[in-house]
Write an enzyme that holds these catalytic residues in place. Sequence first.
Site, PDB file in Angstrom:
ATOM      1  N   HIS A 117      30.536 -22.545  46.710  1.00  0.00           N
ATOM      2  CA  HIS A 117      30.902 -22.107  45.361  1.00  0.00           C
ATOM      3  C   HIS A 117      32.422 -22.147  45.315  1.00  0.00           C
ATOM      4  CE1 HIS A 117      30.395 -19.404  41.682  1.00  0.00           C
ATOM      5  NE2 HIS A 117      31.709 -19.544  41.840  1.00  0.00           N
ATOM      6  N   HIS A 140      20.220 -26.815  43.414  1.00  0.00           N
ATOM      7  CA  HIS A 140      20.949 -25.530  43.346  1.00  0.00           C
ATOM      8  C   HIS A 140      20.166 -24.596  42.434  1.00  0.00           C
ATOM      9  CE1 HIS A 140      24.979 -23.290  43.456  1.00  0.00           C
ATOM     10  NE2 HIS A 140      24.117 -22.504  42.830  1.00  0.00           N
ATOM     11  N   HIS A 155      27.927 -27.039  41.615  1.00  0.00           N
ATOM     12  CA  HIS A 155      28.112 -26.853  40.158  1.00  0.00           C
ATOM     13  C   HIS A 155      29.545 -27.150  39.703  1.00  0.00           C
ATOM     14  CE1 HIS A 155      29.539 -23.005  41.629  1.00  0.00           C
ATOM     15  NE2 HIS A 155      28.316 -22.532  41.843  1.00  0.00           N
ATOM     16  N   ASP A 202      21.541 -24.628  38.974  1.00  0.00           N
ATOM     17  CA  ASP A 202      22.129 -23.280  38.996  1.00  0.00           C
ATOM     18  C   ASP A 202      21.407 -22.363  38.020  1.00  0.00           C
ATOM     19  OD1 ASP A 202      23.778 -21.274  39.907  1.00  0.00           O
ATOM     20  OD2 ASP A 202      25.509 -21.867  38.719  1.00  0.00           O
ATOM     21  N   HIS A 214      18.570 -20.456  41.760  1.00  0.00           N
ATOM     22  CA  HIS A 214      18.471 -19.026  42.068  1.00  0.00           C
ATOM     23  C   HIS A 214      17.069 -18.552  41.707  1.00  0.00           C
ATOM     24  CE1 HIS A 214      22.788 -18.472  42.843  1.00  0.00           C
ATOM     25  NE2 HIS A 214      22.934 -19.434  41.945  1.00  0.00           N
ATOM     26  N   LYS A 224      25.527 -21.610  52.466  1.00  0.00           N
ATOM     27  CA  LYS A 224      26.207 -21.478  51.185  1.00  0.00           C
ATOM     28  C   LYS A 224      27.415 -20.561  51.327  1.00  0.00           C
ATOM     29  CE  LYS A 224      26.954 -21.608  46.727  1.00  0.00           C
ATOM     30  NZ  LYS A 224      26.128 -20.927  45.733  1.00  0.00           N
TER      31      LYS A 224
END
Lengths: 334, 334
Positions: A131, A12, A165, A237, A14, A94
């Site tokens: 999420h 995960h 997460h 994350d 970004h 996602k």
Amino acid sequence: MQLQLTSPLDMHLHLREGAMLDLVAPLSARDFAGAVVMPNLVPPVDNLERLAAYTAAVRQATQDHPFAPYMTLFFREYDQATLEAARPHIIGMKLYPEGVTTNSAGGVRDLAAIAPTLELMQHLGIPLLVHGESHGFVLDREAEFLPVYDRLARQFPRLTIVMEHITTAAALDLLDQHPNLYATVTLHHLLITLDDVAGGLLQPHLFCKPIAKRPEDRAALRAAALRAHPKLMFGSDSAPHPLNRKEAAGCAAGVFSAPVILPLLAEFFADHDALPHLQTFVSDTARSVYGVNPPQTTITLAREPWTVPEAYGNVVPFYAGRTLPWQVVERAYA
Amino acid sequence: MQLQLTSPLDMHLHLREGAMLDLVAPLSARDFAGAVVMPNLVPPVDNLERLAAYTAAVRQATQDHPFAPYMTLFFREYDQATLEAARPHIIGMKLYPEGVTTNSAGGVRDLAAIAPTLELMQHLGIPLLVHGESHGFVLDREAEFLPVYDRLARQFPRLTIVMEHITTAAALDLLDQHPNLYATVTLHHLLITLDDVAGGLLQPHLFCKPIAKRPEDRAALRAAALRAHPKLMFGSDSAPHPLNRKEAAGCAAGVFSAPVILPLLAEFFADHDALPHLQTFVSDTARSVYGVNPPQTTITLAREPWTVPEAYGNVVPFYAGRTLPWQVVERAYA
């Protein structure tokens, strides 16, 4: 004392775009053999053209290392042709809670509306990454979303669903109730609680969503990670924001952990006499859950002190300025 | 539509020293006929000489308005002679458990050890004002401290004990269990929850200690204030910090509400059809609890829009830049 990890994976991540991508992607790619790359850009990665362009940009930014970008599409309703065309290029879709709120009868209607896409994903073997937060009180959002996971797991028993997460003991409880339910956990949710964010001075660089929870929640996450729970994958994350978006009147959510993950995981597992489980937690579980075969890399860490930089470019990392007992000393790429 | 308030009182106020005192004190003194002035300076106001000097500085900074500074001493163990000498000059003593908030490093470590001083205070009729938080998890600190209030109230039944800036429904429950127990509540704890601080972007200007709690807690505080609970006084805990201590990697705790209190209280009570109770909540209850007789002032508010400045000097106020429906239109001093 040394430790070797084979092909660590960050499930995960970004990476952003543009200059930020160029700044942060190499910091992940040098330590990780692959990562699940999140699609929540502006605009989101929600079509094949954008997916191809973003994939190319990620490959370009990570070209100096053997690195598998496991790309994702931003969940919306897609038709079968699009999903079939996307499937070779993505690891999953996602889903963000906009449109799938648990708060009301409206949430149920929304879930019903996306059932055809979920049905196709199940049929095509495309995992659903979620999420999982409601629109409720900030500390309750994950717990309030758990019934949605429960319902989805029952309704689509052959759909791989990943609770991204997770931050609560309750999410871990649910994890064991459905064979098609998996989870990722971040480094920072293993290390901090809300006390670290707001118990003393307020720490914007530790502010993230989902927000860090109670000590009991952290204890449950720690126990599961340290025993390499077979359905719990590491996903950082890591989410960089420029300094002026963090130390500001309205501070953006995100902890930039990419450059410190392996040293801190080594310290955490070593401190809990669990080093033999780290390889499973940080790579093997994800390989088995997703069936991926990342590049062969060997990352060697040693118990030699290392001081985390105060910043990488204009981004302040997790544990900035702190001296860590472990560091990466060698990166061997096959 | 207009509203007149007679001698509003702020029973918990941080005025600081030096340039900050000169900046913020007039903003309280123009709207409030008196305020309980907190002693947590560096070093704290914990001796008669410092008390006299600080009182003079506060009087100097508020000289343009009729304003009664109700001074406090920083709680430590004092002997009878000191307490007797201090008594005419203070409204009470402020107890901080060591290390729980801004400038509380010199606070109390062992509550059992301070019984002799509490005995003297009870004997001399000096109220005890308490920052009631434990050193536990940030959201539990007030609840964990409640047994201490309970014990103190039983052990010193003639000592006036004020639970400062309460934030929980549990504290309100305790309030009704001991006749010698009182409380203050802030404006911001009536208006915000943790969601406002950390539910969206992180808002450093809403970060305070005790931290804002859950919606259920706010609902209980609101209900008690709106009915002008006879033991619940208004105390703003207005606590200015310069901008560079708020929008920072480590953000100081404190909401600077002084300049917006009366407009926001008027709006809040009006919106809940409780305007007739505002005079009691913001003045009469404190007069009766403490037996004070503040200067006679009449503050007139009108339902006329007013935009809160983005900053007062280098301090960002509560509701900065927002347009409020009520404003102070006249200040009449006898």
